[in-house]
Design an enzyme around this catalytic site. Structure first.
Site, PDB file in Angstrom:
ATOM      1  CG  ASP A 230      -1.869  -1.168   1.242  1.00  0.00           C
ATOM      2  OD1 ASP A 230      -2.388  -1.513   0.162  1.00  0.00           O
ATOM      3  OD2 ASP A 230      -2.085  -1.743   2.323  1.00  0.00           O
ATOM      4  CG  LEU A 231       2.648   4.785  -3.055  1.00  0.00           C
ATOM      5  CD1 LEU A 231       4.073   4.267  -3.142  1.00  0.00           C
ATOM      6  CD2 LEU A 231       2.221   5.431  -4.368  1.00  0.00           C
ATOM      7  CG  ASP A 232       4.035   7.051  -0.042  1.00  0.00           C
ATOM      8  OD1 ASP A 232       5.151   6.559   0.143  1.00  0.00           O
ATOM      9  OD2 ASP A 232       3.775   7.813  -0.997  1.00  0.00           O
ATOM     10  CD  GLU A 233      -2.742   4.092   2.146  1.00  0.00           C
ATOM     11  OE1 GLU A 233      -3.328   3.107   2.649  1.00  0.00           O
ATOM     12  OE2 GLU A 233      -3.260   4.816   1.281  1.00  0.00           O
TER      13      GLU A 233
END
Length: 288
Positions: A230-233
């Site tokens: 989950d990109l940047d999460e």
């Protein structure tokens, strides 16, 4: 000097955990130097970090591991035992913005960051001379804009080869501006840290500090987190902020933001290599 170790563990919260752990260590000739614990009342989970010294030489690391494995099995613990004197091996990855790379290298060279850095990798050549000045091998792994998925997977496999051949414990994306594939994220799960500005999900893309200036922001921050699909999460490790005002131009905001990024990333890396981070679902427990 006595051998020193760091024990980290998590399990379902129950009475007697601290007693069982401290009792086991005492029975095996160990002296606790520092201990920290946290009980998550919502998740009903218990977390603990113990730094201890083995003061009776007949107790070996193997004996400690075998004995504690039995205790951990009885209590359903997830646990790790680390040699406190061993410096974790860290690989740095960077693209064309080098403030975080430069800061980490300085901290490493000056002894502020207890790590070994056997490799620096980049999809550009901008920092090969910087790497050479620290006598660290530099790996240029180009990836053209708009490259097909096959090329991306081949480049990532080269990264993983470097990780394997250098016995890397932690990968730090020090402003490495490539999105990792889901397969790569899974391969590096729990041992890759990223840094970015904390405006997200606002001000995505190029020149985020210029975008923020246009909106008149009053706070600039940075976030360091574990890399996930989950990109940047991913689970957040560290964050910080600085206040700004209307008199500051975009270049000033950018400079302040980069300073915050350096500090936040360095803290996150230090927490990791000192075995202070325990995962708690999508969150982290940080024993400072």
């Amino acid at each position: 000097m006595h051998p020193e170790y760091i024990l980290t563990l998590s399990c379902v919260d129950r009475r007697g955990i601290v007693q069982h752990v401290s009792g086991y260590l005492a029975e095996h000739g160990c002296n606790i130097i520092h201990s920290a614990q946290f009980g998550d009342q919502q998740a009903k989970l218990f977390f603990m970090r113990v730094h201890f010294a083995v003061e009776e030489p007949p107790t070996t690391e193997q004996a400690l591991r075998e004995g504690f494995a039995a205790l951990a099995g009885d209590m359903g613990m997830n646990w790790q035992l680390h040699d406190a004197q061993k410096k974790p091996r860290v690989m740095l990855m960077v693209s064309k913005i080098g403030h975080c790379l430069n800061d980490l290298l300085f901290r490493y060279k000056s002894g502020l960051l207890p790590v070994e850095i056997p490799a620096i990798a980049s999809n550009h050549t901008d920092f090969y001379q910087l790497a050479a000045s620290y006598n660290i091998p530099f790996h240029h792994l180009p990836l053209a804009t708009g490259a097909p998925e096959s090329a991306k997977r081949a480049q990532e496999e080269r990264v993983l080869e470097i990780v394997r051949s250098n016995d890397i414990d932690l990968i730090v994306l020090a402003r490495y501006m490539q999105i990792l594939s889901p397969e790569m994220c899974r391969a590096l799960e729990g041992r890759a840290i990223n840094i970015h500005h904390s405006f997200l999900p606002s001000f995505k893309g190029a020149k985020p500090y210029y975008q923020a200036h246009d909106r008149g922001v009053k706070l600039i921050g940075a976030t360091a987190h574990f890399v996930t699909g989950d990109l940047d999460e991913g689970p957040i490790i560290e964050q910080d902020v600085e206040r700004v005002d209307h008199a500051m131009d975009p270049a000033t905001l950018t400079a302040i933001g980069r300073d915050v990024e350096c500090v936040v990333l360095a803290r996150a890396v230090k927490y990791f290599v000192e075995h202070r981070i325990l995962l708690n679902g999508h969150k982290t427990v940080i024993f400072k």
